[in-house]
Design a protein around this motif. Structure first.
Motif, PDB file in Angstrom:
ATOM      1  N   SER A 298     -79.161 -13.063 -84.565  1.00 39.00           N
ATOM      2  CA  SER A 298     -79.454 -11.495 -84.676  1.00 39.00           C
ATOM      3  C   SER A 298     -80.151 -10.557 -84.350  1.00 39.00           C
ATOM      4  CB  SER A 298     -77.749 -12.047 -84.493  1.00 39.00           C
ATOM      5  OG  SER A 298     -77.797  -9.980 -84.819  1.00 39.00           O
ATOM      6  N   ARG A 299     -80.739 -10.200 -82.927  1.00 41.20           N
ATOM      7  CA  ARG A 299     -81.396  -8.981 -83.675  1.00 41.20           C
ATOM      8  C   ARG A 299     -80.155  -8.239 -82.368  1.00 41.20           C
ATOM      9  NH1 ARG A 299     -83.600 -11.400 -78.730  1.00 41.20           N
ATOM     10  NH2 ARG A 299     -84.809 -10.314 -77.851  1.00 41.20           N
ATOM     11  N   ILE A 300     -81.229  -6.532 -82.863  1.00 44.53           N
ATOM     12  CA  ILE A 300     -81.072  -5.500 -81.742  1.00 44.53           C
ATOM     13  C   ILE A 300     -82.482  -5.562 -80.828  1.00 44.53           C
ATOM     14  CG2 ILE A 300     -80.870  -2.886 -81.366  1.00 44.53           C
ATOM     15  CD1 ILE A 300     -78.453  -3.442 -84.423  1.00 44.53           C
ATOM     16  N   VAL A 301     -81.932  -4.866 -80.078  1.00 42.37           N
ATOM     17  CA  VAL A 301     -83.102  -4.565 -79.476  1.00 42.37           C
ATOM     18  C   VAL A 301     -83.317  -3.635 -78.264  1.00 42.37           C
ATOM     19  CG1 VAL A 301     -82.944  -6.609 -77.278  1.00 42.37           C
ATOM     20  CG2 VAL A 301     -85.298  -6.498 -77.895  1.00 42.37           C
ATOM     21  N   VAL A 302     -84.695  -2.945 -77.520  1.00 44.39           N
ATOM     22  CA  VAL A 302     -84.611  -1.853 -76.895  1.00 44.39           C
ATOM     23  C   VAL A 302     -84.829  -2.735 -75.488  1.00 44.39           C
ATOM     24  CG1 VAL A 302     -85.035  -0.072 -76.215  1.00 44.39           C
ATOM     25  CG2 VAL A 302     -84.580  -0.052 -78.529  1.00 44.39           C
ATOM     26  N   ASN A 303     -84.509  -2.003 -74.837  1.00 43.46           N
ATOM     27  CA  ASN A 303     -84.455  -3.189 -73.035  1.00 43.46           C
ATOM     28  C   ASN A 303     -84.807  -1.765 -72.255  1.00 43.46           C
ATOM     29  OD1 ASN A 303     -84.937  -4.748 -70.865  1.00 43.46           O
ATOM     30  ND2 ASN A 303     -83.006  -6.150 -71.471  1.00 43.46           N
ATOM     31  N   GLU A 304     -86.083  -2.179 -71.359  1.00 44.06           N
ATOM     32  CA  GLU A 304     -86.908  -1.351 -70.422  1.00 44.06           C
ATOM     33  C   GLU A 304     -85.297  -1.313 -69.541  1.00 44.06           C
ATOM     34  OE1 GLU A 304     -88.705   1.373 -71.879  1.00 44.06           O
ATOM     35  OE2 GLU A 304     -89.415   1.909 -69.593  1.00 44.06           O
ATOM     36  N   THR A 305     -85.915  -2.330 -68.894  1.00 40.36           N
ATOM     37  CA  THR A 305     -84.578  -2.791 -68.088  1.00 40.36           C
ATOM     38  C   THR A 305     -83.927  -2.137 -67.745  1.00 40.36           C
ATOM     39  OG1 THR A 305     -86.555  -4.690 -68.003  1.00 40.36           O
ATOM     40  CG2 THR A 305     -84.846  -4.960 -66.458  1.00 40.36           C
ATOM     41  N   THR A 306     -83.217  -2.014 -68.676  1.00 40.27           N
ATOM     42  CA  THR A 306     -81.544  -2.201 -68.071  1.00 40.27           C
ATOM     43  C   THR A 306     -81.996  -0.955 -69.283  1.00 40.27           C
ATOM     44  OG1 THR A 306     -80.862  -2.854 -70.749  1.00 40.27           O
ATOM     45  CG2 THR A 306     -80.759  -4.833 -68.992  1.00 40.27           C
ATOM     46  N   SER A 307     -82.608   0.132 -69.778  1.00 43.84           N
ATOM     47  CA  SER A 307     -82.116   0.673 -70.327  1.00 43.84           C
ATOM     48  C   SER A 307     -81.730   1.762 -71.688  1.00 43.84           C
ATOM     49  CB  SER A 307     -82.615   1.939 -69.382  1.00 43.84           C
ATOM     50  OG  SER A 307     -83.065   2.053 -68.268  1.00 43.84           O
TER      51      SER A 307
ATOM     52  N   ARG B   1     -77.254  -5.289 -78.594  1.00 40.71           N
ATOM     53  CA  ARG B   1     -77.539  -6.374 -79.976  1.00 40.71           C
ATOM     54  C   ARG B   1     -77.478  -7.411 -78.970  1.00 40.71           C
ATOM     55  NH1 ARG B   1     -76.933  -7.456 -85.113  1.00 40.71           N
ATOM     56  NH2 ARG B   1     -76.687  -5.418 -86.072  1.00 40.71           N
ATOM     57  N   LYS B   2     -78.206  -8.580 -79.792  1.00 40.74           N
ATOM     58  CA  LYS B   2     -78.215  -9.866 -79.126  1.00 40.74           C
ATOM     59  C   LYS B   2     -77.860 -10.840 -80.667  1.00 40.74           C
ATOM     60  CE  LYS B   2     -80.345  -8.783 -75.103  1.00 40.74           C
ATOM     61  NZ  LYS B   2     -80.317  -9.718 -73.728  1.00 40.74           N
ATOM     62  N   MET B   3     -77.067 -12.462 -79.823  1.00 42.81           N
ATOM     63  CA  MET B   3     -76.782 -13.157 -80.625  1.00 42.81           C
ATOM     64  C   MET B   3     -76.982 -14.806 -79.889  1.00 42.81           C
ATOM     65  SD  MET B   3     -74.411 -12.491 -83.398  1.00 42.81           S
ATOM     66  CE  MET B   3     -74.006 -13.652 -83.478  1.00 42.81           C
TER      67      MET B   3
ATOM     68  N   SER C 141     -91.776  -3.706 -83.213  1.00 42.81           N
ATOM     69  CA  SER C 141     -91.774  -3.597 -81.996  1.00 42.81           C
ATOM     70  C   SER C 141     -90.650  -3.147 -81.751  1.00 42.81           C
ATOM     71  CB  SER C 141     -92.610  -4.827 -81.865  1.00 42.81           C
ATOM     72  OG  SER C 141     -93.685  -5.289 -82.339  1.00 42.81           O
ATOM     73  N   ASP C 142     -89.713  -4.082 -80.670  1.00 46.31           N
ATOM     74  CA  ASP C 142     -88.669  -4.020 -79.614  1.00 46.31           C
ATOM     75  C   ASP C 142     -87.900  -4.137 -80.628  1.00 46.31           C
ATOM     76  OD1 ASP C 142     -89.050  -6.766 -78.771  1.00 46.31           O
ATOM     77  OD2 ASP C 142     -88.441  -6.338 -77.473  1.00 46.31           O
ATOM     78  N   ALA C 143     -87.879  -5.239 -81.979  1.00 50.56           N
ATOM     79  CA  ALA C 143     -86.775  -5.540 -81.994  1.00 50.56           C
ATOM     80  C   ALA C 143     -86.675  -5.619 -83.919  1.00 50.56           C
ATOM     81  CB  ALA C 143     -86.668  -7.101 -82.185  1.00 50.56           C
TER      82      ALA C 143
HETATM   83  C1  LIG Z   1     -83.733  -7.222 -70.784  1.00 50.64           C
HETATM   84  O1  LIG Z   1     -83.130  -6.373 -70.045  1.00 50.64           O
HETATM   85  C2  LIG Z   1     -83.245  -8.175 -67.868  1.00 50.64           C
HETATM   86  C3  LIG Z   1     -82.138  -7.718 -66.986  1.00 50.64           C
HETATM   87  O2  LIG Z   1     -81.232  -8.375 -68.544  1.00 50.64           O
HETATM   88  C4  LIG Z   1     -83.188  -9.154 -68.547  1.00 50.64           C
HETATM   89  O3  LIG Z   1     -83.812 -10.298 -67.903  1.00 50.64           O
HETATM   90  C5  LIG Z   1     -84.578  -9.149 -70.305  1.00 50.64           C
HETATM   91  O4  LIG Z   1     -84.871 -10.148 -71.153  1.00 50.64           O
HETATM   92  C6  LIG Z   1     -84.226  -8.389 -71.322  1.00 50.64           C
HETATM   93  N1  LIG Z   1     -85.209  -8.138 -72.204  1.00 50.64           N
HETATM   94  C7  LIG Z   1     -85.193  -8.397 -73.898  1.00 50.64           C
HETATM   95  C8  LIG Z   1     -86.279  -8.148 -74.094  1.00 50.64           C
HETATM   96  O5  LIG Z   1     -83.467  -8.271 -73.963  1.00 50.64           O
END
Ligand SMILES: *[C@@H]1O[C@H](CO)[C@@H](O)[C@H](O)[C@H]1NC(C)=O
Ligand SMILES: *[C@@H]1O[C@H](CO)[C@@H](O)[C@H](O)[C@H]1NC(C)=O
Ligand SMILES: *[C@@H]1O[C@H](CO)[C@@H](O)[C@H](O)[C@H]1NC(C)=O
Length: 830
Positions: free
Chosen positions: A261-270, A274-276, A154-156
């Motif tokens: 930790s995971r890598i995620v694609v974020n629509e909001t921030t385009s 990488r998230k921890m 999916s997104d991760a």
């Molecule tokens: C995407 O970015 C928005 C704004 O920074 C944040 O609120 C949201 O949690 C992010 N989504 C994911 C899946 O990390």
């Protein structure tokens, strides 16, 4: 199809729905299914599979999330675009091994149709990696899984997951953003590996918006992505890129399995990031975000352009090219890109050569050709033999380079990588262009040498003027040198010159307010831009500081110290004239979210090293020993190339030959940067500067201000040492989580993590409570430049048990801004 549905129907008859059953370990084919009230938990308890609603709506989705993280984080969704209304959803597995999701009307909303093999005795299992697999009961070999959710991300991107191609089956795994936070249907943005089967192209990795490339990480060059600078082994995860006949993919694996930790694609921030998971803050922290600056966006500068984030404008044509439309280019429209100044003389191969360009992100590989076992010499020959070939390079950076990649037609999406360290790109050039540039260089050298001689010559005519005042500083110098009076070698500016340059100190020319008065931008007749610091007339205190500064800086020359061009003393008007720093000061960048993004780690590291070198010069290398006493972010100016220059020497003190410390009753400095022994006893030395430097370094790393607190009624109060950045840093360091200190924007990737962690360690050595423990600045510079093991830091300076009263110059209570921001904070120690 009918038969398939019939089978499902039969399964239904056998299903036993057990509302009381809360957690099952796994569901197997014939006797069990997953209903809305049951979840499936992996053996080690890491992940959970079940139905969820991302919002308050009735929409239910089947998904997998982290079991142990309090913030519900879904990493995989089955029916992202076809939610089930209400809680009657059911996940079943039929005897052929298909997983099927049914809604309240028993319609199939999702199924694992892609399954190829027929199952004999299939079962479903959720693994501790977060992978949902269908396999034969007795066969646990991953190679033989009948189906796995890792193949349909999916997104991760989770550890162990493959991003990219299985060439045997044609499966391509890309991760795609959710539409919105409450709609898991895959949306615009997807990140994955670009590969054109049956074409020998160089695989690329990119973020797409729909079908359009949005940002590229570039091709993999053996140990890293060409477009992700200084990607280095780090303490958190291993990563690799596999490229063989069967598979082309990127994957990573965590070194410490308790890290999440995971890598995620974020629509909001385009972006992809990488998230921890931060255990301490109980939230997800972003460590990598891409695109992270303007040059990361695809094709910013058009064809044959080069994006250089530190230059202005950011787009430049590659060497040997010029803008296709100069007019558009000049108006910052780079879409048309660049064309050759001189066309290639392709047919006559002897007339073409190559320019070597280093430190670039390699161009888009869509129109490329690659051969892994060809050497660079043959690569060049291959390129020369084909008229459409524009450039070539190695494909692998290891062992001084190997492999051959060549690019056809226009070169797309090149950027300069700060810090360099990538593969060299050889760009085809007609020989005439190569020759011409050699000549140009020679001319430039001659001009530069000529210019320098003129400047040296002019230097003899600088005005000399004696300064009669004998201030504290002056006396010290006199004592030491045994001479009668201090001579000041500094050009004097006429007040009229300054008036004209600053447009009579017009408000529009005001740059800001320094410690001792306003600062104005000016332009001299010859076009040179200057900054004029005007001593406020009301401040009697300021005059000494000004003289102090003049004397000090006039004698100091170092590339990391601000350069004093001259001064102007006329009646009541006292002014200092500096070189103008277009990028203002460091605090403007590091404490601001937007500006902070512009300053990636390599730049910050350069700045740290620059400041350190400036301090070594002050402390040890200049002919005086100077204690700055007010080192802080706003006193670090940045020139065009973002080189740091230490400024504001108003509080600086000079030490004699072997003097190592001094004591003052007027403790002046900026709260939060001052060493404990300075605040409590007024003792200052080079080591109190080291302390301030350590604090500054932590600010540069964390993007957070060190803080002192001010209470309306009580003047200055210190609400717990936890409010000081060095204490936070020390605590995190001791708890083994120093990376949580790092600003999201400081490190746009993990590549540099080791270096950042090393810098945190060095900062903590600088802010140790006992000044004896702190390293000298010269040792700090050595530590910054080497990889030797560092000592463990002791407790940092803290101020809890010191009772302070605070006064400003006029004896009234200062406002909080003067405590947090300005230098004129006078603390009197008891
Ligand atoms: C995407 O970015 C928005 C704004 O920074 C944040 O609120 C949201 O949690 C992010 N989504 C994911 C899946 O990390
Ligand atoms: C892994 O991380 C945990 C928590 O962050 C820590 O307690 C543990 O010591 C680490 N293990 C290793 C081997 O580093
Ligand atoms: C040059 O390379 C292109 C792209 O691979 C190819 O289509 C063309 O046939 C080649 N031309 C020659 C003369 O080899």
């Amino acid at each position: 199809m009918m038969a398939f549905l019939n089978t499902l129907l039969i399964i239904f008859l056998f299903l036993f729905r057990t509302g009381s059953l809360s957690v099952t370990d796994s569901i197997t084919s014939l006797n069990s299914a997953l209903s809305d009230d049951i979840t499936l938990v992996s053996k080690g308890g890491n992940f959970e599979l079940g139905f969820f609603s991302p919002s308050a709506s009735q929409n239910r989705y089947l998904g997998i999330w982290y079991k142990n993280i309090p913030v519900r984080t879904v990493v995989w969704v089955a029916n992202g675009c076809s939610p089930i209304n209400g809680s009657s959803g059911l996940l079943a597995i039929n005897d052929t091994g298909h997983l099927t999701l049914l809604d309240q009307h028993k319609n199939v909303v999702w199924t694992t149709m892609s399954l190829i093999k027929q199952a004999r005795k299939p079962m479903v299992e959720l693994l501790d990696s977060g992978n949902l697999v269908v396999r034969e009961v007795e066969d646990t070999n991953p190679e033989n899984y009948l189906w796995q959710s890792f193949d349909y991300p999916s997104d991760a991107l989770l550890p162990g997951m493959k991003l990219g191609w299985d060439l045997r089956t044609g499966l391509n795994r890309r991760i795609s953003s959710w539409k919105t936070w409450d709609d898991p249907c895959p949306a615009n943005f997807s990140w994955g590996v670009e590969f054109y089967k049956n074409h020998d192209v160089f695989p690329d990795t990119n973020l797409r918006k729909g079908s359009v490339i949005y940002s590229r990480s570039g091709p993999w060059i053996g140990v890293k992505y060409s477009g992700a600078p200084a990607l280095k082994p780090n303490p958190i995860y291993n990563f690799t890129f596999i490229n063989n006949d069967d598979e082309v993919y990127y994957t990573f694996d965590l070194k410490n399995k308790s890290v999440v930790s995971r890598i995620v694609v974020n629509e909001t921030t385009s972006t992809w990031e990488r998230k921890m998971w931060s255990e301490r803050e109980q939230r997800w922290v972003t460590y990598f975000t891409n695109p992270s600056d303007r040059c990361d966006f695809y094709d910013v500068c058009g064809v044959n352009g080069n994006c250089v984030i530190s230059s202005s404008p950011i787009c430049q044509c590659l060497k040997g090219f010029r803008p296709k439309s100069q007019q558009q280019w000049d108006s910052a429209d780079w879409s048309q890109g660049c064309v050759r100044k001189v066309p290639l003389s392709c047919m006559n191969k002897h007339k073409d050569g190559f320019f070597k360009l280093s430190g670039l992100k390699l161009p888009d590989t869509k129109r490329s050709w690659v051969k892994k076992d060809m050497n660079l010499k043959d690569c060049r020959a291959t390129c020369l033999n084909n008229c459409s070939c524009m450039a070539y390079s190695n494909t692998d950076i290891r062992e001084q380079g190997s492999g051959c990649a060549i690019w056809f037609d226009n070169l797309m999406d090149i950027r300069q990588i700060a810090g360099g360290g990538g593969l060299d790109l050889y760009i085809r050039m007609p020989e005439s262009e190569l020759g011409r540039d050699d000549r140009k260089v020679k001319i430039v050298v001659i001009v530069v040498i000529g210019g320098m001689s003129v400047m040296i010559f002019l230097g003899y005519y600088f005005y000399r003027r004696d300064v009669k005042d004998k201030t504290y500083i002056n006396k010290r110098i006199t004592d030491r040198n045994g001479s009668q009076e201090e001579e000041l070698e500094l050009p004097l500016f006429d007040l009229s010159t300054i008036n004209v340059a600053t447009d009579y100190f017009s408000a529009s020319n005001k740059l800001g307010e320094g410690g001792f008065g306003p600062v104005y931008l000016g332009k001299l007749d010859d076009g040179q831009e200057i900054a004029v610091k005007r001593l406020s007339m009301s401040s009697g205190q300021g005059l000494n500081e000004l003289k102090n500064e003049v004397k000090l800086i006039a004698q100091l020359q170092h590339r990391n110290l601000v350069k004093l061009l001259g001064c102007c003393v006329q009646g009541d008007d006292n002014m200092l004239v500096y070189e103008y720093m277009p990028n203002t000061s460091l605090d403007f960048f590091i404490f601001d979210k937007k500006q902070g993004k512009l300053l990636e780690w390599s730049k910050r590291f350069q700045i740290i090293c620059g400041i350190a070198k400036g301090l070594v010069y002050l402390h040890e290398d200049s002919r005086l020993r100077i204690i700055h006493r007010d080192l802080k972010a706003s006193n670090i100016l940045l020139d065009k190339e973002m080189n740091p220059k230490i400024s504001d020497f108003g509080l600086a003190r000079i030490f004699g030959g072997d003097q190592i410390e001094d004591r003052t009753n007027r403790v002046i400095g900026t709260f939060g940067y001052m060493a404990p022994e300075y605040i409590s006893d007024g003792v200052f030395s080079t080591k109190s500067d080291v302390f301030s430097f350590g604090v500054l370094m932590l600010e540069i790393i964390s993007g957070k201000k060190t803080r002192g607190f001010h209470d309306e009624n009580q003047g200055l109060t210190l609400i717990g040492h936890n409010n000081f950045i060095y204490f936070q840093a020390w605590t995190l360091f001791k708890e083994g989580r120093p990376f949580e200190l790092i600003d999201n924007y400081v490190i746009s990737s993990y590549e540099n993590l080791q270096k950042v962690l090393r810098c945190i360690n060095i900062s903590l050595l600088c802010v140790q409570q006992s000044h004896v423990d702190r390293p000298a600045m010269s040792s700090v510079v050595l530590m910054l430049g080497s990889h030797n093991e560092l000592p463990q830091p002791n407790l940092p300076g803290y101020l809890m048990d010191i009772d302070l009263t605070i006064k400003d110059h006029s004896g009234t209570k200062p406002d909080s801004s003067s405590i947090n921001g300005m230098s004129i904070t006078v603390l009197e120690a008891r």
